[in-house]
Design an enzyme around this catalytic site. Sequence first.
Site, PDB file in Angstrom:
ATOM      1  N   ARG A 289      86.264  38.106   5.396  1.00  0.00           N
ATOM      2  CA  ARG A 289      86.555  39.532   5.605  1.00  0.00           C
ATOM      3  C   ARG A 289      85.553  40.210   6.523  1.00  0.00           C
ATOM      4  O   ARG A 289      85.848  41.287   7.056  1.00  0.00           O
ATOM      5  CB  ARG A 289      86.659  40.260   4.255  1.00  0.00           C
ATOM      6  CG  ARG A 289      87.955  39.916   3.544  1.00  0.00           C
ATOM      7  CD  ARG A 289      88.118  40.658   2.230  1.00  0.00           C
ATOM      8  NE  ARG A 289      89.436  40.374   1.656  1.00  0.00           N
ATOM      9  CZ  ARG A 289      89.752  40.554   0.387  1.00  0.00           C
ATOM     10  NH1 ARG A 289      88.853  41.004  -0.469  1.00  0.00           N
ATOM     11  NH2 ARG A 289      90.967  40.271  -0.046  1.00  0.00           N
TER      12      ARG A 289
ATOM     13  N   SER B  82      93.004  42.584 -11.951  1.00  0.00           N
ATOM     14  CA  SER B  82      92.048  41.831 -12.775  1.00  0.00           C
ATOM     15  C   SER B  82      92.435  41.902 -14.252  1.00  0.00           C
ATOM     16  O   SER B  82      92.399  40.898 -14.974  1.00  0.00           O
ATOM     17  CB  SER B  82      90.637  42.406 -12.597  1.00  0.00           C
ATOM     18  OG  SER B  82      90.177  42.170 -11.295  1.00  0.00           O
TER      19      SER B  82
ATOM     20  N   ARG C 132      94.372  42.682   1.443  1.00  0.00           N
ATOM     21  CA  ARG C 132      93.513  43.870   1.537  1.00  0.00           C
ATOM     22  C   ARG C 132      93.283  44.280   2.993  1.00  0.00           C
ATOM     23  O   ARG C 132      93.093  45.456   3.293  1.00  0.00           O
ATOM     24  CB  ARG C 132      92.204  43.657   0.798  1.00  0.00           C
ATOM     25  CG  ARG C 132      92.431  43.407  -0.685  1.00  0.00           C
ATOM     26  CD  ARG C 132      91.320  43.880  -1.570  1.00  0.00           C
ATOM     27  NE  ARG C 132      91.489  43.314  -2.902  1.00  0.00           N
ATOM     28  CZ  ARG C 132      92.251  43.839  -3.858  1.00  0.00           C
ATOM     29  NH1 ARG C 132      92.909  44.962  -3.648  1.00  0.00           N
ATOM     30  NH2 ARG C 132      92.361  43.256  -5.035  1.00  0.00           N
TER      31      ARG C 132
ATOM     32  N   GLN D 202      84.599  36.210 -11.618  1.00  0.00           N
ATOM     33  CA  GLN D 202      85.456  35.035 -11.833  1.00  0.00           C
ATOM     34  C   GLN D 202      84.655  33.898 -12.451  1.00  0.00           C
ATOM     35  O   GLN D 202      85.124  33.217 -13.363  1.00  0.00           O
ATOM     36  CB  GLN D 202      86.102  34.606 -10.515  1.00  0.00           C
ATOM     37  CG  GLN D 202      87.085  35.662 -10.010  1.00  0.00           C
ATOM     38  CD  GLN D 202      87.718  35.316  -8.686  1.00  0.00           C
ATOM     39  OE1 GLN D 202      87.373  34.321  -8.054  1.00  0.00           O
ATOM     40  NE2 GLN D 202      88.644  36.146  -8.247  1.00  0.00           N
TER      41      GLN D 202
ATOM     42  N   GLY E  99      92.486  33.324  -6.462  1.00  0.00           N
ATOM     43  CA  GLY E  99      91.194  32.789  -6.902  1.00  0.00           C
ATOM     44  C   GLY E  99      90.966  33.069  -8.374  1.00  0.00           C
ATOM     45  O   GLY E  99      90.374  32.255  -9.094  1.00  0.00           O
TER      46      GLY E  99
ATOM     47  N   LYS F  88      86.274  35.346   0.661  1.00  0.00           N
ATOM     48  CA  LYS F  88      87.421  35.967  -0.014  1.00  0.00           C
ATOM     49  C   LYS F  88      88.712  35.373   0.566  1.00  0.00           C
ATOM     50  O   LYS F  88      88.687  34.322   1.179  1.00  0.00           O
ATOM     51  CB  LYS F  88      87.357  37.484   0.138  1.00  0.00           C
ATOM     52  CG  LYS F  88      86.163  38.111  -0.584  1.00  0.00           C
ATOM     53  CD  LYS F  88      86.299  37.963  -2.091  1.00  0.00           C
ATOM     54  CE  LYS F  88      85.113  38.552  -2.828  1.00  0.00           C
ATOM     55  NZ  LYS F  88      85.150  38.268  -4.263  1.00  0.00           N
TER      56      LYS F  88
ATOM     57  N   ASP G   1      85.831  44.513  -3.160  1.00  0.00           N
ATOM     58  CA  ASP G   1      87.182  44.367  -2.597  1.00  0.00           C
ATOM     59  C   ASP G   1      87.555  45.510  -1.654  1.00  0.00           C
ATOM     60  O   ASP G   1      88.543  45.421  -0.929  1.00  0.00           O
ATOM     61  CB  ASP G   1      88.217  44.264  -3.723  1.00  0.00           C
ATOM     62  CG  ASP G   1      88.077  42.957  -4.492  1.00  0.00           C
ATOM     63  OD1 ASP G   1      87.510  41.994  -3.948  1.00  0.00           O
ATOM     64  OD2 ASP G   1      88.534  42.902  -5.654  1.00  0.00           O
TER      65      ASP G   1
HETATM   66  C1  S3P Z   1      87.928  39.356  -9.498  1.00  0.00           C
HETATM   67  C2  S3P Z   1      86.600  39.222  -9.179  1.00  0.00           C
HETATM   68  C3  S3P Z   1      86.072  39.394  -7.819  1.00  0.00           C
HETATM   69  C4  S3P Z   1      87.085  40.135  -6.923  1.00  0.00           C
HETATM   70  C5  S3P Z   1      88.468  39.579  -7.061  1.00  0.00           C
HETATM   71  C6  S3P Z   1      88.949  39.704  -8.505  1.00  0.00           C
HETATM   72  C7  S3P Z   1      88.332  39.150 -10.906  1.00  0.00           C
HETATM   73  O1  S3P Z   1      85.835  38.130  -7.251  1.00  0.00           O
HETATM   74  O2  S3P Z   1      86.662  40.078  -5.585  1.00  0.00           O
HETATM   75  O3  S3P Z   1      89.357  40.278  -6.223  1.00  0.00           O
HETATM   76  O4  S3P Z   1      89.458  39.548 -11.286  1.00  0.00           O
HETATM   77  O5  S3P Z   1      87.525  38.616 -11.663  1.00  0.00           O
HETATM   78  P1  S3P Z   1      84.450  37.333  -7.484  1.00  0.00           P
HETATM   79  O6  S3P Z   1      84.320  37.001  -8.907  1.00  0.00           O
HETATM   80  O7  S3P Z   1      84.587  36.095  -6.626  1.00  0.00           O
HETATM   81  O8  S3P Z   1      83.374  38.251  -6.991  1.00  0.00           O
END
Ligand code: S3P
Length: 426
Positions: free
Chosen positions: A342, A19, A384, A164, A90, A338, A311
């Site tokens: 999952r 992240s 994962r 996100q 994502g 995800k 995660d």
């Molecule tokens: C992330 C936010 C999370 C997480 C992903 C990374 C990020 O997702 O599950 O692996 O770096 O902002 P969500 O914002 O969809 O919860």
Amino acid sequence: MSTARFVVAGEVRVPGDKSISHRALICASLATGTSRIRGILRSADVLSTAEVLRALGVAIPELTDDVSIQGVGPAGLRSPGGAADCGNSGTTARLMAGVVAGAGLDVTFTGDASLSRRPMRRVKRPLEAMGASVELPPHGGLPMRVRGTALHDLVWEGEIASAQVKSCILLASLCASVEVTVREPEKSRDHTERMLAAMGAEVWVNDDSVILFAGQTLTAMEIVVPGDPSSASFFAALAALAPAGDLWLRDVGLNDTRTGFLGALRDMGARVDLSGSTMRNGEYVGDLHVLGGEVLRGITVEREAIPRLIDELPLLACVAAYCDGTTTVTGAAELRVKESDRIAAVVGNLSALGADISELEDGFVVRGTRPRLRGTVTTHGDHRLAMAFGILAALPGNEIAIDDRDCVAVSYPTFWADLHRVTANA
Ligand code: S3P
């Protein structure tokens, strides 16, 4: 487990936080001046963000352990000739959608089959509420065409906790120089707001909301990326499950919005200690020491706790099979959207291998039986899942094959080598 002397020992320095690595590339590109980033994660997802930024005109050099990026600011970005390919990531698609909307660009985001199925209406709605145009196919995934114009201020009440989505809105605000307030039902990971503040932006944060004021700019800085607590969690779990576990995890990010799994492991009765925590670039970093040999017990994890370990839930299900009693996870419906579904994937795989797990709409229930597991795991290309079942495969007595070991490249390319190293004495 058949072998009382199963040894998991030594130390692991897990690769950089995924992240934070995405955000370091994006914020360095949007800053004034040259940022130096050390310890960036060089994995497929982060390479996708680098590639999209290159397509927008930022001179991102080859990612090495010590990389310098000359910021161009939002005004220095340009619309690319073709589509921006986000691969499996994502975070790339959703964060960069905010940048594109705020910078007034016109970009079509594409991705692999898994990412193309993932929900993008969650970024379309706030970006359109700010004045951008976002076109999606009927299923609501990719390809996604984002067209920015002059955006306006926004107060956004998110229905789900999503870093996100929050980051998408914050980056749109930064690039468009407008004010946004983002509220979430539970606090999601806060790396974006921390990095924006560390680079000089005026951000106001409390437990469930963030305000980024209008007219903020970023100043280049030196960023040292901490080890990824999500990657460290696999090894913490392995050491906790090993009768002779004694493992150090060095230089791990300990941001409170990310450490839910370590807390859960402790609640299960594992010995997880923290030492030498310091603050770096607005993020806590420290070493973890995990000892095995304890009898673990089942726990209950409910909605409010989910964002801090979202995660790690596939891994939690795997550990729960080796606990005394029942582990129940609810309020985790986000797991279904995800990199794979999952919930279905972890339930399907664990039951097929011989564990006792049932599926809930928004979670799962695992009855700990310390099973001997046998069979082949279907990862659905989900990194994962590959790593969570990789931990179970390392336990003596289990005979588990994994259909796609290479998908760990998305977040932890050296996972199998590190796993081999810490279990070499087993
Ligand atoms: C992330 C936010 C999370 C997480 C992903 C990374 C990020 O997702 O599950 O692996 O770096 O902002 P969500 O914002 O969809 O919860």
